[in-house]
Scaffold this motif. Structure first.
Motif, mmCIF file in Angstrom:
data_model
loop_
_atom_site.group_PDB
_atom_site.id
_atom_site.type_symbol
_atom_site.label_atom_id
_atom_site.label_comp_id
_atom_site.label_asym_id
_atom_site.label_seq_id
_atom_site.Cartn_x
_atom_site.Cartn_y
_atom_site.Cartn_z
ATOM 1 N N THR A 87 42.715 -51.542 -99.351
ATOM 2 C CA THR A 87 41.640 -50.901 -98.599
ATOM 3 C C THR A 87 41.381 -51.747 -97.359
ATOM 4 O O THR A 87 41.444 -52.975 -97.412
ATOM 5 N N VAL A 88 41.092 -51.098 -96.245
ATOM 6 C CA VAL A 88 40.773 -51.815 -95.009
ATOM 7 C C VAL A 88 39.338 -51.478 -94.623
ATOM 8 O O VAL A 88 38.964 -50.310 -94.570
ATOM 9 N N GLN A 89 38.555 -52.522 -94.370
ATOM 10 C CA GLN A 89 37.185 -52.365 -93.893
ATOM 11 C C GLN A 89 37.049 -53.148 -92.592
ATOM 12 O O GLN A 89 37.188 -54.372 -92.579
ATOM 13 N N ILE A 90 36.794 -52.428 -91.518
ATOM 14 C CA ILE A 90 36.568 -53.067 -90.221
ATOM 15 C C ILE A 90 35.105 -52.840 -89.862
ATOM 16 O O ILE A 90 34.657 -51.696 -89.754
ATOM 17 N N PHE A 91 34.364 -53.929 -89.724
ATOM 18 C CA PHE A 91 32.947 -53.862 -89.388
ATOM 19 C C PHE A 91 32.811 -54.049 -87.885
ATOM 20 O O PHE A 91 33.031 -55.137 -87.367
ATOM 21 N N ALA A 92 32.493 -52.969 -87.192
ATOM 22 C CA ALA A 92 32.334 -52.989 -85.741
ATOM 23 C C ALA A 92 30.841 -53.021 -85.450
ATOM 24 O O ALA A 92 30.125 -52.066 -85.751
ATOM 25 N N THR A 93 30.376 -54.141 -84.903
ATOM 26 C CA THR A 93 28.938 -54.313 -84.730
ATOM 27 C C THR A 93 28.562 -54.603 -83.285
ATOM 28 O O THR A 93 29.344 -55.168 -82.524
ATOM 29 N N ASP A 94 27.335 -54.213 -82.950
ATOM 30 C CA ASP A 94 26.801 -54.465 -81.613
ATOM 31 C C ASP A 94 25.288 -54.263 -81.696
ATOM 32 O O ASP A 94 24.777 -53.801 -82.721
ATOM 33 N N ILE A 95 24.584 -54.596 -80.616
ATOM 34 C CA ILE A 95 23.138 -54.363 -80.577
ATOM 35 C C ILE A 95 22.774 -53.198 -79.663
ATOM 36 O O ILE A 95 21.630 -52.769 -79.644
ATOM 37 N N ASP A 96 23.725 -52.688 -78.935
ATOM 38 C CA ASP A 96 23.482 -51.619 -77.969
ATOM 39 C C ASP A 96 23.688 -50.259 -78.650
ATOM 40 O O ASP A 96 24.825 -49.835 -78.882
ATOM 41 N N GLU A 97 22.581 -49.580 -78.969
ATOM 42 C CA GLU A 97 22.661 -48.303 -79.695
ATOM 43 C C GLU A 97 23.442 -47.233 -78.937
ATOM 44 O O GLU A 97 24.136 -46.435 -79.549
ATOM 45 N N ALA A 98 23.335 -47.221 -77.620
ATOM 46 C CA ALA A 98 24.076 -46.215 -76.844
ATOM 47 C C ALA A 98 25.583 -46.430 -77.005
ATOM 48 O O ALA A 98 26.343 -45.466 -77.172
ATOM 49 N N MET A 99 26.015 -47.680 -76.976
ATOM 50 C CA MET A 99 27.448 -47.967 -77.149
ATOM 51 C C MET A 99 27.880 -47.707 -78.594
ATOM 52 O O MET A 99 28.982 -47.207 -78.833
ATOM 53 N N LEU A 100 27.016 -48.019 -79.545
ATOM 54 C CA LEU A 100 27.339 -47.741 -80.943
ATOM 55 C C LEU A 100 27.493 -46.242 -81.183
ATOM 56 O O LEU A 100 28.366 -45.818 -81.952
ATOM 57 N N HIS A 101 26.682 -45.447 -80.513
ATOM 58 C CA HIS A 101 26.810 -43.988 -80.608
ATOM 59 C C HIS A 101 28.195 -43.555 -80.121
ATOM 60 O O HIS A 101 28.865 -42.737 -80.766
ATOM 61 N N LYS A 102 28.627 -44.105 -78.990
ATOM 62 C CA LYS A 102 29.972 -43.798 -78.475
ATOM 63 C C LYS A 102 31.045 -44.228 -79.469
ATOM 64 O O LYS A 102 32.024 -43.515 -79.698
ATOM 65 N N ALA A 103 30.852 -45.403 -80.056
ATOM 66 C CA ALA A 103 31.839 -45.892 -81.035
ATOM 67 C C ALA A 103 31.902 -44.962 -82.243
ATOM 68 O O ALA A 103 32.995 -44.673 -82.749
ATOM 69 N N ARG A 104 30.768 -44.492 -82.688
ATOM 70 C CA ARG A 104 30.755 -43.588 -83.851
ATOM 71 C C ARG A 104 31.443 -42.261 -83.546
ATOM 72 O O ARG A 104 32.051 -41.661 -84.423
ATOM 73 N N LEU A 105 31.349 -41.801 -82.309
ATOM 74 C CA LEU A 105 32.020 -40.554 -81.927
ATOM 75 C C LEU A 105 33.542 -40.714 -81.924
ATOM 76 O O LEU A 105 34.260 -39.741 -82.154
ATOM 77 N N ALA A 106 34.013 -41.918 -81.625
ATOM 78 C CA ALA A 106 35.452 -42.214 -81.573
ATOM 79 C C ALA A 106 36.191 -41.249 -80.654
ATOM 80 O O ALA A 106 37.296 -40.811 -80.932
ATOM 81 N N SER A 107 35.548 -40.921 -79.557
ATOM 82 C CA SER A 107 36.083 -39.989 -78.575
ATOM 83 C C SER A 107 36.148 -40.691 -77.229
ATOM 84 O O SER A 107 35.143 -41.232 -76.760
ATOM 85 N N TYR A 108 37.325 -40.663 -76.613
ATOM 86 C CA TYR A 108 37.540 -41.438 -75.401
ATOM 87 C C TYR A 108 38.202 -40.604 -74.314
ATOM 88 O O TYR A 108 39.060 -39.761 -74.602
ATOM 89 N N PRO A 109 37.827 -40.848 -73.067
ATOM 90 C CA PRO A 109 38.472 -40.126 -71.966
ATOM 91 C C PRO A 109 39.920 -40.585 -71.803
ATOM 92 O O PRO A 109 40.324 -41.646 -72.297
#
Length: 177
Positions: free
Chosen positions: A52-74
């Motif tokens: 099993t692979v668990q990657i914990f991607a953390t930050d304090i910037d909620e706007a950037m975390l929202h983008k990370a959760r979408l996993a959608s990139y131009p």
């Protein structure tokens, strides 16, 4: 180096009952965490018994975390992704490229204050590229022992080319500068 040396070492002697844990503090919009997930997915595809692979991607910037959760990139964000990997791990949605669920399932995106919150523990690798350069020297020196504590004894700390731990090389060995 990650693909060739570190990932195979992380997966060596691992089987279906094992877990590989990776922490990417200061993950911003998640590109680095997902890139590591893709490297691991590639390596796992060649294994019969997959950990099993668990990657914990953390930050304090909620706007950037929202983008990370979408996993959608131009398209501009994926322009350097080899076409073979783009076809395998992304699908087109409107004008963006979205990561497949297989890759997204490896990454847990969460709010975490690196300075105030307790660190993750027993991680196999910390990927902290281009975060320390934004912090003052005192804070950098405070975080290096935190990373040491978070890592397993044989864990890997991956820093950006502009970062170093020279003042704390007593707790880390440099493998590849």
């Amino acid at each position: 180096f990650l693909r060739r040396e570190v990932i195979p070492e992380l997966l060596r002697n691992k089987g279906a009952s094992d877990t590989v844990r990776i922490w990417t503090p200061g993950c911003s919009s998640g590109e680095e965490a997902y890139s590591i997930a893709i490297l691991l997915a590639e390596a796992l595809s060649r294994m019969q018994a997959r950990p099993t692979v668990q990657i914990f991607a953390t930050d304090i910037d909620e706007a950037m975390l929202h983008k990370a959760r979408l996993a959608s990139y131009p398209q501009s964000a994926v322009k350097d992704v080899p076409l073979e990997l783009l076809d395998r791990y992304f699908y087109a949605q409107d004008d963006d490229f979205v990561l497949t669920q297989t890759v997204r399932d490896m990454v847990r995106v969460s709010n975490h204050n690196l300075i105030k919150d307790p660190p993750f523990s027993r991680v196999d690798m910390i990927v902290c590229r281009n975060l320390l350069i934004y912090l003052n020297t005192s804070l950098q020196q405070r975080l290096i022992p935190v990373f040491h504590y978070a890592l397993k004894p044989d864990g890997w700390l991956f820093l950006g080319s502009a970062e170093n731990i020279a003042a704390r090389n007593d707790i880390f060995d440099t493998v590849d500068a």
